[in-house]
Write an enzyme that holds these catalytic residues in place. Sequence first.
Site, PDB file in Angstrom:
ATOM      1  N   SER A 139      -8.514  -4.367   4.119  1.00 43.75           N
ATOM      2  CA  SER A 139      -7.668  -5.400   4.038  1.00 43.75           C
ATOM      3  C   SER A 139      -6.719  -5.587   5.091  1.00 43.75           C
ATOM      4  O   SER A 139      -6.485  -4.473   5.554  1.00 43.75           O
ATOM      5  CB  SER A 139      -6.999  -5.580   2.610  1.00 43.75           C
ATOM      6  OG  SER A 139      -6.015  -6.410   2.790  1.00 43.75           O
ATOM      7  N   TYR A 152      -2.365  -1.107  -4.459  1.00 46.14           N
ATOM      8  CA  TYR A 152      -3.617  -1.773  -3.369  1.00 46.14           C
ATOM      9  C   TYR A 152      -3.330  -1.462  -2.173  1.00 46.14           C
ATOM     10  O   TYR A 152      -4.424  -0.975  -1.402  1.00 46.14           O
ATOM     11  CB  TYR A 152      -3.286  -3.508  -3.754  1.00 46.14           C
ATOM     12  CG  TYR A 152      -4.468  -4.045  -2.936  1.00 46.14           C
ATOM     13  CD1 TYR A 152      -5.474  -4.324  -3.604  1.00 46.14           C
ATOM     14  CD2 TYR A 152      -4.285  -4.628  -1.731  1.00 46.14           C
ATOM     15  CE1 TYR A 152      -6.871  -4.855  -2.710  1.00 46.14           C
ATOM     16  CE2 TYR A 152      -5.343  -5.397  -1.245  1.00 46.14           C
ATOM     17  CZ  TYR A 152      -6.299  -5.696  -1.687  1.00 46.14           C
ATOM     18  OH  TYR A 152      -7.381  -6.350  -0.938  1.00 46.14           O
TER      19      TYR A 152
END
Length: 257
Positions: A139, A152
């Site tokens: 990401s 995350y």
Amino acid sequence: MTLAGRTAIVTGSNSGIGLGVAEALAAAGADIVLNSFTDRDEDHALAEALGKRHKVRARYIKADMSRGEECRALIAAAGGCDILVNNAGIQHVAPVEEFPVEKWDQILAINLTSAFHTSAAALPGMRAKGWGRIVNIASAHGLTASPYKSAYIAAKHGVVGLTKTVALEAAGQGVTCNAICPGYVLTPLVEAQIPDQMKAHKMDRETVIREVMLLRQPSRQFATVEQIGGTVVYLCSAAADQVTGTTISVDGGWTAL
Ligand code: NAD
């Protein structure tokens, strides 16, 4: 370019980016293993339709990526893995001091540790064949941070570190390992948030996308699952034989800021 004769396993691929990546790999000729933690008729139907559409072998194998033994069993059950795309991932948003411990553990397990298990299980076979591709869907949050997403972001930074290490251990053996770092991608999950955002901000669709959702994405456009799929297919091509241990951002300029 053809990936005919190659088997690709895409974790977390009954929706969103994983399904888009599987579609692109199937279109390039690869046989496909779809995966998630459910075992519903529609999961298997998804694989059947994908196989028919692209005239490739496609199966759905249930395995929970939060469990190490199931990650390894997925690779074994596929009976061969030339291309491994570690895509399964979940998110939870909370300040660090309020972050639920079980959510932290689950996010680390699914978003990071699963890639350790599947890579460890797939590498020997790739080495034996002298060809393999591991692509980790990290990401923009594998390279940069935002508040309230501690688990995350820690997991995605970890994925980038794991990517570099696996690449070094496999270097010169025909096996590459890279991470793709998407910015905001228009998946069904993100699409579903748009009406609520429009209501909350009293803005039309285009304005809420540009001014709220894509504030940090300089292009002010979502990336698409097709673009992520195309990037995976590129990493599986001969042109990318010497591309290893690196990250490719597909983020409309987010990490250039
Ligand atoms: P999504 O929710 O549509 O897909 C997640 C997939 O993971 C689903 O198929 C889900 O069934 C599967 N999954 C969840 N828990 C699992 C488990 N325990 N075992 C097996 N599978 C499991 O979301 P998405 O947006 O397509 O996300 C896919 C990946 O891309 C994630 O790793 C996410 O972090 C990453 N990503 C997404 C975006 C975005 O904007 N959508 C941006 C950057 C990175």
